[in-house]
Motif scaffolding. Structure first.
Motif, mmCIF file in Angstrom:
data_model
loop_
_atom_site.group_PDB
_atom_site.id
_atom_site.type_symbol
_atom_site.label_atom_id
_atom_site.label_comp_id
_atom_site.label_asym_id
_atom_site.label_seq_id
_atom_site.Cartn_x
_atom_site.Cartn_y
_atom_site.Cartn_z
ATOM 1 N N ARG A 102 0.815 -1.214 0.000
ATOM 2 C CA ARG A 102 0.000 0.000 0.000
ATOM 3 C C ARG A 102 0.851 1.267 0.000
ATOM 4 N NH1 ARG A 102 -4.225 2.062 3.913
ATOM 5 N NH2 ARG A 102 -2.845 1.236 5.518
ATOM 6 N N PHE A 103 2.009 1.212 0.636
ATOM 7 C CA PHE A 103 2.835 2.396 0.809
ATOM 8 C C PHE A 103 4.241 2.172 0.254
ATOM 9 C CE2 PHE A 103 -0.202 2.577 4.352
ATOM 10 C CZ PHE A 103 -0.713 3.860 4.188
ATOM 11 N N ARG A 104 4.820 3.253 -0.236
ATOM 12 C CA ARG A 104 6.251 3.273 -0.522
ATOM 13 C C ARG A 104 6.975 3.807 0.709
ATOM 14 N NH1 ARG A 104 5.695 6.828 -4.913
ATOM 15 N NH2 ARG A 104 7.720 7.734 -4.421
ATOM 16 N N LEU A 105 8.240 3.447 0.832
ATOM 17 C CA LEU A 105 9.067 3.975 1.915
ATOM 18 C C LEU A 105 9.649 5.301 1.457
ATOM 19 C CD1 LEU A 105 10.305 3.518 4.721
ATOM 20 C CD2 LEU A 105 12.251 2.416 3.574
ATOM 21 N N ARG A 106 9.211 6.380 2.098
ATOM 22 C CA ARG A 106 9.665 7.725 1.767
ATOM 23 C C ARG A 106 10.194 8.360 3.049
ATOM 24 N NH1 ARG A 106 5.511 11.209 -0.656
ATOM 25 N NH2 ARG A 106 7.112 11.931 -2.108
ATOM 26 N N ASP A 147 6.091 16.337 -4.362
ATOM 27 C CA ASP A 147 6.690 15.526 -5.425
ATOM 28 C C ASP A 147 6.493 14.053 -5.096
ATOM 29 O OD1 ASP A 147 8.168 14.333 -7.382
ATOM 30 O OD2 ASP A 147 10.054 15.354 -6.926
ATOM 31 N N PRO A 148 5.405 13.443 -5.565
ATOM 32 C CA PRO A 148 5.105 12.053 -5.216
ATOM 33 C C PRO A 148 6.127 11.055 -5.729
ATOM 34 C CG PRO A 148 3.319 13.032 -6.533
ATOM 35 C CD PRO A 148 4.388 14.068 -6.387
ATOM 36 N N GLU A 149 6.969 11.468 -6.693
ATOM 37 C CA GLU A 149 7.976 10.550 -7.225
ATOM 38 C C GLU A 149 9.265 10.574 -6.410
ATOM 39 O OE1 GLU A 149 7.342 8.406 -9.646
ATOM 40 O OE2 GLU A 149 5.315 9.211 -9.532
ATOM 41 N N ARG A 150 9.359 11.478 -5.455
ATOM 42 C CA ARG A 150 10.581 11.601 -4.654
ATOM 43 C C ARG A 150 10.468 10.711 -3.420
ATOM 44 N NH1 ARG A 150 14.507 15.866 -3.764
ATOM 45 N NH2 ARG A 150 13.438 17.118 -5.341
ATOM 46 N N LEU A 194 18.466 19.620 -0.635
ATOM 47 C CA LEU A 194 18.774 19.100 -1.964
ATOM 48 C C LEU A 194 17.479 19.108 -2.780
ATOM 49 C CD1 LEU A 194 21.020 17.750 -3.746
ATOM 50 C CD2 LEU A 194 19.972 15.584 -3.099
ATOM 51 N N THR A 195 17.326 20.069 -3.661
ATOM 52 C CA THR A 195 16.101 20.205 -4.436
ATOM 53 C C THR A 195 16.192 19.538 -5.804
ATOM 54 O OG1 THR A 195 16.865 22.396 -5.105
ATOM 55 C CG2 THR A 195 15.288 22.281 -3.284
ATOM 56 N N ASP A 196 17.402 19.314 -6.300
ATOM 57 C CA ASP A 196 17.578 18.670 -7.602
ATOM 58 C C ASP A 196 17.560 17.156 -7.410
ATOM 59 O OD1 ASP A 196 18.199 17.814 -10.110
ATOM 60 O OD2 ASP A 196 20.153 18.807 -10.221
ATOM 61 N N ARG A 197 16.409 16.542 -7.665
ATOM 62 C CA ARG A 197 16.268 15.099 -7.455
ATOM 63 C C ARG A 197 17.180 14.294 -8.372
ATOM 64 N NH1 ARG A 197 12.122 12.161 -9.643
ATOM 65 N NH2 ARG A 197 10.641 13.889 -9.583
ATOM 66 N N THR A 198 17.527 14.838 -9.540
ATOM 67 C CA THR A 198 18.383 14.104 -10.466
ATOM 68 C C THR A 198 19.776 13.866 -9.886
ATOM 69 O OG1 THR A 198 19.153 16.110 -11.591
ATOM 70 C CG2 THR A 198 17.129 15.090 -12.418
ATOM 71 N N ALA A 199 20.168 14.687 -8.895
ATOM 72 C CA ALA A 199 21.485 14.504 -8.283
ATOM 73 C C ALA A 199 21.585 13.179 -7.537
ATOM 74 C CB ALA A 199 21.776 15.661 -7.328
ATOM 75 N N SER A 207 16.133 8.877 -13.606
ATOM 76 C CA SER A 207 16.154 9.998 -12.679
ATOM 77 C C SER A 207 14.793 10.260 -12.089
ATOM 78 C CB SER A 207 16.642 11.271 -13.399
ATOM 79 O OG SER A 207 15.716 11.666 -14.387
ATOM 80 N N GLY A 208 13.761 9.788 -12.738
ATOM 81 C CA GLY A 208 12.415 10.039 -12.249
ATOM 82 C C GLY A 208 11.965 11.455 -12.466
ATOM 83 N N GLY A 209 12.632 12.159 -13.403
ATOM 84 C CA GLY A 209 12.199 13.521 -13.677
ATOM 85 C C GLY A 209 13.279 14.507 -13.334
ATOM 86 N N SER A 210 13.007 15.763 -13.559
ATOM 87 C CA SER A 210 13.962 16.815 -13.263
ATOM 88 C C SER A 210 13.852 17.227 -11.832
ATOM 89 C CB SER A 210 13.733 18.005 -14.215
ATOM 90 O OG SER A 210 12.431 18.483 -14.053
ATOM 91 N N GLY A 211 14.381 18.384 -11.491
ATOM 92 C CA GLY A 211 14.414 18.810 -10.103
ATOM 93 C C GLY A 211 13.047 18.814 -9.466
ATOM 94 N N GLY A 212 13.020 18.689 -8.121
ATOM 95 C CA GLY A 212 11.766 18.610 -7.388
ATOM 96 C C GLY A 212 10.997 19.905 -7.408
ATOM 97 N N SER A 213 9.748 19.808 -7.014
ATOM 98 C CA SER A 213 8.873 20.973 -6.989
ATOM 99 C C SER A 213 9.403 22.015 -6.045
ATOM 100 C CB SER A 213 7.468 20.532 -6.549
ATOM 101 O OG SER A 213 6.639 21.646 -6.379
ATOM 102 N N GLY A 214 9.450 23.256 -6.521
ATOM 103 C CA GLY A 214 9.879 24.370 -5.684
ATOM 104 C C GLY A 214 11.373 24.551 -5.671
ATOM 105 N N GLY A 215 12.152 23.735 -6.405
ATOM 106 C CA GLY A 215 13.598 23.841 -6.386
ATOM 107 C C GLY A 215 14.148 24.345 -7.689
#
Length: 236
Positions: A102-106, A147-150, A194-199, A207-215
């Motif tokens: 049901r849940f991902r580990l975030r 950012d649900p993908e983060r 760290l706002t750039d998720r691609t890092a 990468s799951g996309g570019s930088g996170g929301s708000g970054g």
């Protein structure tokens, strides 16, 4: 005389981690999340040549505050460790999705270095307070919410950013972070999120996309990063 005994002051790396949305899980799901987090932290630690069994840990149901041993190189902990942790979370969550979980580990992760002394209920001093306040900061929580993908939201203290991340010895680029200022209980705490998720993505991998929301997505230098002033921490 009792009450006046001298306590040794230590300068150490401190790491705090917390599971996002832990209270929404039932008991069996909470237990699974604890096991998954321990596995992910172990794997990330091994990736930088560290043994978590040697860490002084203050454990809660949804995370821990860890004091790392003396003499550890802070650069791999500040850079390679979160990259390894993000990779471990990706693998765990991929397997969980295939199993119909049901849940991902975030998780949220904060890092600081400073002075502390041992106490009967855990480390005492400014350093444990700083790392916990940054971990609980509203901006860090909202990074995951927006950012649900983060799967990993990571923040370092202002002093650690200047002393370690900016040196060029850290695997994470300074321009992947954005400055943040949090006011809590009448005190101001400064850090860099760290706002750039691609890092955190594997080299040449997904990468799951570019930088996170708000970054800034790693496009602007850290010296020009916006400084947000949030008047309070989000409720746990």
């Amino acid at each position: 005389m009792e009450g006046n005994e001298r306590h040794a002051l230590h300068y150490r790396l401190l790491m705090a981690v917390d599971i996002q949305g832990y209270s929404k899980r039932d008991t069996s799901e909470q237990l699974l999340a604890q096991r998954q987090l321990s596995e992910a932290l172990d794997r990330a630690a091994r990736g930088v040549g560290l043994d978590r069994s040697r860490w002084d840990k203050q454990v809660g149901g949804d995370g821990e505050l860890a004091t790392l041993p003396d003499g550890i190189d802070p650069a791999p902990v500040a850079g390679d460790f979160p990259i390894g942790l993000a990779g471990a979370l990706r693998d765990i969550n991929r397997a969980a999705a295939e199993a119909g979980a049901r849940f991902r580990l975030r998780v949220r992760l904060s890092l600081h270095h400073g002075t502390l002394t041992a106490g009967p209920f855990g480390p005492a001093g400014d350093a444990p307070i700083v790392v916990q306040r940054l971990l609980d900061a509203g901006p860090l929580r909202r990074l995951l919410s927006a950012d649900p993908e983060r799967d990993l939201a990571y923040v370092v203290s202002d002093s650690l950013f200047d002393d370690v991340v900016r040196t060029g010895f850290c695997a994470l680029r300074p321009d992947a972070f954005e400055a943040v200022k949090v006011t809590a209980k009448g005190a101001v705490f400064r850090g860099h999120i760290l706002t750039d998720r691609t890092a955190l993505a594997p080299a040449g991998g997904e990468s799951g996309g570019s930088g996170g929301s708000g970054g800034p997505g790693g496009d602007g230098p850290a010296d020009d990063a916006r400084v947000f002033d949030f008047p309070a921490l989000a409720a746990r």
